[in-house]
Design a protein around this motif. Structure first.
Motif, PDB file in Angstrom:
ATOM      1  N   TYR A 155      63.571  71.753   4.325  1.00 34.99           N
ATOM      2  CA  TYR A 155      63.269  70.383   4.244  1.00 34.99           C
ATOM      3  C   TYR A 155      63.212  69.741   3.033  1.00 34.99           C
ATOM      4  O   TYR A 155      62.668  68.527   2.967  1.00 34.99           O
ATOM      5  CB  TYR A 155      61.996  70.204   5.196  1.00 34.99           C
ATOM      6  N   GLN A 186      55.512  69.830   8.561  1.00 38.28           N
ATOM      7  CA  GLN A 186      54.831  69.968  10.022  1.00 38.28           C
ATOM      8  C   GLN A 186      56.012  70.776  10.918  1.00 38.28           C
ATOM      9  O   GLN A 186      55.724  71.403  11.724  1.00 38.28           O
ATOM     10  CB  GLN A 186      54.163  68.892  10.556  1.00 38.28           C
ATOM     11  N   GLN A 187      57.216  69.965  10.519  1.00 36.46           N
ATOM     12  CA  GLN A 187      58.434  70.649  11.346  1.00 36.46           C
ATOM     13  C   GLN A 187      58.696  72.186  11.118  1.00 36.46           C
ATOM     14  O   GLN A 187      59.134  72.970  11.996  1.00 36.46           O
ATOM     15  CB  GLN A 187      59.824  69.949  10.858  1.00 36.46           C
TER      16      GLN A 187
END
Ligand code: GLC
Length: 368
Positions: A327, A365-366
């Motif tokens: 990310y 949080q993904q």
């Protein structure tokens, strides 16, 4: 077999965007990618680049720097071969420091400010210090060094962990960053500088200090600028008193397009480009900091480029990766904006870290 080179944008973010567009459209004509150290995990997670574990086993990986190997590894497999290393270093005009009675480059940010102001005034040099403060990837590299040399960080663990950027230490780091402009040490224009605009300012003798990557010394030594190699030294990034130095780990890697029809040829090419001999040539002739440990120690390389030894010490002792996660691209866009706002004063350092604490946490949080 013939190899065609395609020139891609010098700005790593623009290059990334271009590749992403091509991959999303099916992969295009690309076989081998010379890519930024922050990309392999992101590309691997999308399935865009080839798993190289069979050709590049642990016994070979051991010959390269561990932090760079970590950045090429996704879910236990390796997706890139390290090419060369970057780690942020401070370039100083040794001739001017000596003249002013300073025996060594600054070790703290306060010393840097004092020297930069005194020397630029005494010598009539327009800038004390230049660096890469623009709203882009390089701005993240620079700002992270301020945060970390004040004892702060982004994640509690570089590969995962909690977002911890909302801390007094990170805030203090961004305050020092901003103060470079407000104290008159750096010109306001640093908020728009990247590598291509900051280096010539120093190279033409218009700044006392420059924060940049080790390869620039090779360009200076090669006669690319007005100032000469014997007027310059490199040293670790300064600190806020009582803290350890920290250099953002940069660098470039080779990856193979998973869609390429030429997997064997592509690997042959990567093997050639990443061989001991190719790396040695680039180190001696270009001042690049090789990703192979053996070349960093080779006397021929250290003799040809005196800063290789200094840059190597910085690299081995202080280099710290940007968050190593799939990310990272999204996290970086948030950081680019907030760090640039904190530098110009559009946002207070406190507000910038609070905003980042929220936005980065929701991105991370993904991963859960
Ligand atoms: C250098 C580094 C790279 C970084 C870039 C930022 O090219 O090697 O890792 O992302 O600078 O501008």
């Amino acid at each position: 077999f013939p190899v065609t080179i395609r020139e891609m944008p010098a700005d790593t973010g623009a290059y990334f965007d271009k590749l992403r567009t091509e991959f999303q459209a099916g992969g295009g004509e690309i076989d081998v990618i010379g890519g930024d150290v922050i990309w392999p995990i992101q590309f691997a997670a999308q399935g865009w680049v080839q798993d190289l574990t069979e050709n590049f086993p642990a016994s070979e990986q051991n010959k390269f720097l561990p932090a760079h190997i970590q950045a090429c590894t996704y879910e236990g497999a390796i997706y890139a071969v390290p090419w060369f290393e970057d780690a942020g270093v401070l370039y100083s005009r040794t001739d001017l420091l000596e003249k002013a009675g300073y025996s060594a480059p600054p070790k703290t940010w306060d010393e840097l400010k004092e020297m930069a102001l005194k020397i630029s005034q005494d010598e009539g040099i327009p800038n004390g210090f230049v660096f890469q403060g623009k709203n882009y990837e390089g701005g993240v590299c620079d700002a992270l060094e301020y945060i970390r040399t004040h004892g702060g960080d982004v994640l509690s663990n570089v590969t995962s962990g909690k977002v911890i950027i909302d801390s007094p230490e990170a805030t203090a780091g961004l305050e020092t960053y901003h103060s470079m402009i407000t104290d008159g040490v750096a010109p306001k224009a640093v908020a728009n500088y990247d590598e291509t605009t900051s280096v010539p300012v120093f190279g033409n003798g218009e700044a006392v200090f420059l924060r940049e990557w080790p390869g620039t010394y090779g360009d200076i030594a090669g006669g690319a600028y007005k100032i000469k190699a014997d007027q310059v030294t490199v040293s670790p990034i300064p600190v806020a008193s009582g803290n350890e130095s920290s250099s953002t780990l940069g660098g470039w890697t080779f990856m193979i397009n998973a869609q390429s029809d030429l997997q064997d040829e592509a690997w042959e090419f990567v093997k050639f480009m990443s061989s001991y001999e190719s790396f040695k040539f680039r180190a001696v002739n270009g001042g690049y900091i090789s990703a192979r440990k053996a070349i960093l120690d080779a006397p021929a390389v250290q003799e040809a480029i005196p800063t290789v030894k200094l840059a190597k010490d910085v690299l081995l002792e202080y280099a710290t990766s940007r968050p190593v996660t799939q990310y990272y691209g999204d996290m970086s866009l948030e950081m680019q904006e907030q760090f640039n706002n904190a530098l110009t004063g559009d946002t207070s350092p406190q507000q910038a870290v609070e905003t980042l604490q929220k936005s980065l946490s929701s991105i991370m949080q993904q991963a859960e």
